[in-house]
Design an enzyme around this catalytic site. Structure first.
Site, PDB file in Angstrom:
ATOM      1  N   LYS A 286      -7.607   2.553   9.281  1.00  0.00           N
ATOM      2  CA  LYS A 286      -8.961   3.043   9.490  1.00  0.00           C
ATOM      3  C   LYS A 286      -9.713   3.013   8.178  1.00  0.00           C
ATOM      4  CE  LYS A 286      -8.802   6.331   7.373  1.00  0.00           C
ATOM      5  NZ  LYS A 286      -8.387   6.651   5.997  1.00  0.00           N
TER       6      LYS A 286
ATOM      7  N   ASP B 144     -13.302   7.089   4.179  1.00  0.00           N
ATOM      8  CA  ASP B 144     -11.885   7.392   3.980  1.00  0.00           C
ATOM      9  C   ASP B 144     -11.397   8.535   4.871  1.00  0.00           C
ATOM     10  OD1 ASP B 144      -9.392   6.937   2.623  1.00  0.00           O
ATOM     11  OD2 ASP B 144      -9.706   8.871   1.647  1.00  0.00           O
TER      12      ASP B 144
ATOM     13  N   ARG C 101       4.584   5.488   2.531  1.00  0.00           N
ATOM     14  CA  ARG C 101       4.615   6.930   2.777  1.00  0.00           C
ATOM     15  C   ARG C 101       4.640   7.282   4.263  1.00  0.00           C
ATOM     16  NH1 ARG C 101       0.337   7.474  -0.216  1.00  0.00           N
ATOM     17  NH2 ARG C 101      -1.091   8.150   1.403  1.00  0.00           N
TER      18      ARG C 101
ATOM     19  N   ARG D 168     -10.630   4.042  -3.177  1.00  0.00           N
ATOM     20  CA  ARG D 168     -11.619   4.903  -2.523  1.00  0.00           C
ATOM     21  C   ARG D 168     -12.869   5.115  -3.365  1.00  0.00           C
ATOM     22  NH1 ARG D 168      -6.748   5.720  -1.323  1.00  0.00           N
ATOM     23  NH2 ARG D 168      -6.084   6.278   0.781  1.00  0.00           N
TER      24      ARG D 168
ATOM     25  N   LEU E 232      -4.843  -2.612   3.914  1.00  0.00           N
ATOM     26  CA  LEU E 232      -5.587  -3.128   2.757  1.00  0.00           C
ATOM     27  C   LEU E 232      -6.808  -2.247   2.500  1.00  0.00           C
ATOM     28  CD1 LEU E 232      -5.422  -6.945   3.649  1.00  0.00           C
ATOM     29  CD2 LEU E 232      -4.116  -5.730   1.873  1.00  0.00           C
TER      30      LEU E 232
ATOM     31  N   ARG F   5      -0.252  -9.684  -3.366  1.00  0.00           N
ATOM     32  CA  ARG F   5      -0.950 -10.617  -4.252  1.00  0.00           C
ATOM     33  C   ARG F   5      -0.078 -10.960  -5.453  1.00  0.00           C
ATOM     34  NH1 ARG F   5      -6.008  -7.231  -5.710  1.00  0.00           N
ATOM     35  NH2 ARG F   5      -4.331  -5.689  -5.760  1.00  0.00           N
TER      36      ARG F   5
ATOM     37  N   ALA G  99       0.811  -1.221   0.000  1.00  0.00           N
ATOM     38  CA  ALA G  99       0.000   0.000   0.000  1.00  0.00           C
ATOM     39  C   ALA G  99       0.840   1.265   0.000  1.00  0.00           C
ATOM     40  CB  ALA G  99      -0.902  -0.014   1.234  1.00  0.00           C
TER      41      ALA G  99
ATOM     42  N   HIS H  30     -10.447  -5.200   5.852  1.00  0.00           N
ATOM     43  CA  HIS H  30      -9.846  -5.006   7.180  1.00  0.00           C
ATOM     44  C   HIS H  30     -10.313  -6.048   8.187  1.00  0.00           C
ATOM     45  CE1 HIS H  30      -8.934  -0.426   6.453  1.00  0.00           C
ATOM     46  NE2 HIS H  30      -8.230  -1.232   5.673  1.00  0.00           N
TER      47      HIS H  30
HETATM   48  N1  LIG Z   1      -4.022   6.369   8.710  1.00  0.00           N
HETATM   49  C1  LIG Z   1      -3.795   7.153   7.648  1.00  0.00           C
HETATM   50  O1  LIG Z   1      -3.282   8.249   7.768  1.00  0.00           O
HETATM   51  C2  LIG Z   1      -4.142   6.648   6.277  1.00  0.00           C
HETATM   52  C3  LIG Z   1      -3.778   7.368   5.153  1.00  0.00           C
HETATM   53  C4  LIG Z   1      -4.060   6.828   3.888  1.00  0.00           C
HETATM   54  C5  LIG Z   1      -4.732   5.625   3.800  1.00  0.00           C
HETATM   55  N2  LIG Z   1      -5.112   4.967   4.924  1.00  0.00           N
HETATM   56  C6  LIG Z   1      -5.828   3.688   4.850  1.00  0.00           C
HETATM   57  O2  LIG Z   1      -4.901   2.716   4.394  1.00  0.00           O
HETATM   58  C7  LIG Z   1      -5.559   1.752   3.564  1.00  0.00           C
HETATM   59  C8  LIG Z   1      -4.832   1.679   2.236  1.00  0.00           C
HETATM   60  O3  LIG Z   1      -4.866   2.932   1.610  1.00  0.00           O
HETATM   61  P1  LIG Z   1      -3.795   3.274   0.437  1.00  0.00           P
HETATM   62  O4  LIG Z   1      -4.129   4.600  -0.097  1.00  0.00           O
HETATM   63  O5  LIG Z   1      -2.425   3.077   0.933  1.00  0.00           O
HETATM   64  O6  LIG Z   1      -4.205   2.166  -0.634  1.00  0.00           O
HETATM   65  P2  LIG Z   1      -3.394   1.526  -1.862  1.00  0.00           P
HETATM   66  O7  LIG Z   1      -2.130   2.279  -2.101  1.00  0.00           O
HETATM   67  O8  LIG Z   1      -4.366   1.391  -2.966  1.00  0.00           O
HETATM   68  O9  LIG Z   1      -2.973   0.094  -1.300  1.00  0.00           O
HETATM   69  C9  LIG Z   1      -3.870  -0.915  -0.964  1.00  0.00           C
HETATM   70  C10 LIG Z   1      -3.148  -2.231  -1.089  1.00  0.00           C
HETATM   71  O10 LIG Z   1      -4.071  -3.283  -0.812  1.00  0.00           O
HETATM   72  C11 LIG Z   1      -3.755  -4.431  -1.584  1.00  0.00           C
HETATM   73  N3  LIG Z   1      -5.009  -4.950  -2.154  1.00  0.00           N
HETATM   74  C12 LIG Z   1      -5.593  -6.132  -1.813  1.00  0.00           C
HETATM   75  N4  LIG Z   1      -6.723  -6.315  -2.501  1.00  0.00           N
HETATM   76  C13 LIG Z   1      -6.858  -5.259  -3.318  1.00  0.00           C
HETATM   77  C14 LIG Z   1      -7.819  -4.900  -4.297  1.00  0.00           C
HETATM   78  N5  LIG Z   1      -8.889  -5.684  -4.572  1.00  0.00           N
HETATM   79  N6  LIG Z   1      -7.647  -3.751  -4.960  1.00  0.00           N
HETATM   80  C15 LIG Z   1      -6.604  -2.945  -4.694  1.00  0.00           C
HETATM   81  N7  LIG Z   1      -5.657  -3.224  -3.777  1.00  0.00           N
HETATM   82  C16 LIG Z   1      -5.776  -4.387  -3.097  1.00  0.00           C
HETATM   83  C17 LIG Z   1      -2.753  -4.010  -2.654  1.00  0.00           C
HETATM   84  O11 LIG Z   1      -1.513  -4.643  -2.356  1.00  0.00           O
HETATM   85  P3  LIG Z   1      -1.017  -5.992  -3.110  1.00  0.00           P
HETATM   86  O12 LIG Z   1      -1.705  -6.023  -4.429  1.00  0.00           O
HETATM   87  O13 LIG Z   1       0.452  -5.815  -3.184  1.00  0.00           O
HETATM   88  O14 LIG Z   1      -1.409  -7.134  -2.219  1.00  0.00           O
HETATM   89  C18 LIG Z   1      -2.618  -2.507  -2.492  1.00  0.00           C
HETATM   90  O15 LIG Z   1      -1.296  -2.069  -2.619  1.00  0.00           O
HETATM   91  C19 LIG Z   1      -7.016   2.192   3.509  1.00  0.00           C
HETATM   92  O16 LIG Z   1      -7.751   1.504   4.487  1.00  0.00           O
HETATM   93  C20 LIG Z   1      -6.980   3.662   3.885  1.00  0.00           C
HETATM   94  O17 LIG Z   1      -8.167   4.093   4.524  1.00  0.00           O
HETATM   95  C21 LIG Z   1      -4.818   5.471   6.142  1.00  0.00           C
END
Ligand SMILES: NC(=O)c1ccc[n+]([C@@H]2O[C@H](COP(=O)([O-])OP(=O)(O)OC[C@H]3O[C@@H](n4cnc5c(N)ncnc54)[C@H](OP(=O)(O)O)[C@@H]3O)[C@@H](O)[C@H]2O)c1
Length: 316
Positions: free
Chosen positions: A98, A178, A18, A166, A75, A38, A13, A80
């Site tokens: 979250k 989100d 980041r 999202r 994820l 995956r 992710a 989650h």
């Molecule tokens: N706490 C914070 O400050 C914060 C900030 C941003 C995001 N978040 C949270 O973090 C999570 C991820 O956000 P992100 O922006 O980092 O997402 P992202 O870059 O899209 O990453 C999600 C990861 O999930 C995996 N995945 C598994 N099934 C998937 C599917 N069907 N489609 C797409 N990806 C899938 C993928 O990894 P593989 O394919 O390598 O398995 C992908 O790299 C979310 O729950 C978001 O709410 C939190």
């Protein structure tokens, strides 16, 4: 355990690269031991780019690894609950992104598993661990703005492109899940459990809310919140009390340039420093202290997450 906390990460992710991994390095006491994906080539590239020791194919490989102490789950939202339960049942401590769950019912299931688990679960709202939040709560407890009655809180950013988890309803997309969850979590922290809520949402072509504005009622006051994917970045928040207000440009992920002010009778009366370090680094540091037996767990999902999931249900 007393040594280094060995982390496994599920998925390659953006937020792991980041925010989580830099925080892990800053916190000290932990190691990025493995990332699962995956697609093995993608996971290997992620590991090489981000200083993770090794990469594996499939999330189960991390869950089943006896050398892993803690699992970070960034994820898509709809995954989650499933992977949090799997990691807890395998005896891992878990930091899940979250929102922990999409509904209060789902959160009740996860929290029941967490209650019976030997290791703690945290939902990755890390701002409660940041010094800015401690100072904010101190000012409120000292009566700096009188009694807190209203929280006005926003979280917007402009989403680029259309390929994004999202925007996918099947993955738990939408602005409320989100970013709207942040004002909700802040209101839970300061007011406790919501008793009623109402929101209006603008749906995009993909079928998820791209903007939501809502009100939550609490016994002591209310939250007026607004979130979305269509406006320039803002997390501006006002805490309005009977004798003044606190204005924060970022209560959730404060940076040194952020503004944290007390206003009374329309005038600025004090300006506070947000404090050093990212919210993630403070959260990870706390988890390390707990897992090494040096601190009692605070802000766990068992303590905090149900109130937020129930409030989000009221706004959906
Ligand atoms: N706490 C914070 O400050 C914060 C900030 C941003 C995001 N978040 C949270 O973090 C999570 C991820 O956000 P992100 O922006 O980092 O997402 P992202 O870059 O899209 O990453 C999600 C990861 O999930 C995996 N995945 C598994 N099934 C998937 C599917 N069907 N489609 C797409 N990806 C899938 C993928 O990894 P593989 O394919 O390598 O398995 C992908 O790299 C979310 O729950 C978001 O709410 C939190």
């Amino acid at each position: 355990m007393s040594g280094t906390v060995r982390w496994g990460i599920l998925g390659t992710a953006g937020i792991a690269a980041r925010a989580f991994l830099p925080a892990l390095r800053a916190a000290g006491g932990g190691a990025a031991a493995v990332v699962a994906g995956r697609d093995l080539a993608r996971a290997e590239a992620f590991a090489a780019d981000n200083g993770v020791e090794r990469a594996v194919l499939g999330y189960e490989a991390v869950i089943e690894d006896p050398l892993i102490d803690a699992v970070y789950i960034p994820l898509p939202n709809a995954l989650h609950a499933k992977w949090t339960i799997a990691a807890l049942e395998a005896g891992k401590a878990v930091l899940c992104e979250k929102p922990l769950c999409l509904t209060a019912e789902e959160a009740e299931n996860v929290i029941e598993v967490a209650r019976g688990s030997a290791r703690p679960l945290w939902e990755a709202f890390v701002f409660p661990f940041h010094p800015q939040t401690a100072r904010l709560r101190g000012l409120l407890a000292d009566g700096e703005i009188g009694e807190l009655r209203e929280i006005w809180s926003s979280f917007h950013f402009t989403m680029e492109g259309t390929e994004n988890i999202r925007l996918d309803p099947a993955l738990g997309g939408g602005a409320l899940y989100d970013v709207g969850c942040y004002p909700v979590r802040l209101a839970n922290l300061l007011f406790g459990d919501a008793v009623a809520g109402h929101a209006v949402a603008v749906k995009g072509e993909a079928g998820v809310d791209i903007e939501t504005a809502g009100v939550l009622e609490f016994p002591a006051g209310r939250l007026l919140m607004s979130c979305g994917f269509d406006l320039p970045f803002t997390t501006f928040t006002r805490l309005v009390g009977t004798n003044g207000e606190i204005r924060l440009t970022n209560p959730f992920h404060p940076e040194p340039h952020d503004v944290f002010e007390v206003w009374r009778d329309g005038r600025l009366v004090a300006r506070h420093e947000p404090g050093e370090g990212t919210a993630f680094s403070w959260g990870v540091r706390h988890i390390h202290e707990v897992l090494r037996g040096r601190a009692e767990p605070r802000h766990t999902a068992v303590d905090d997450s149900l109130a937020t999931a129930r409030a989000i249900d009221m706004l959906r």
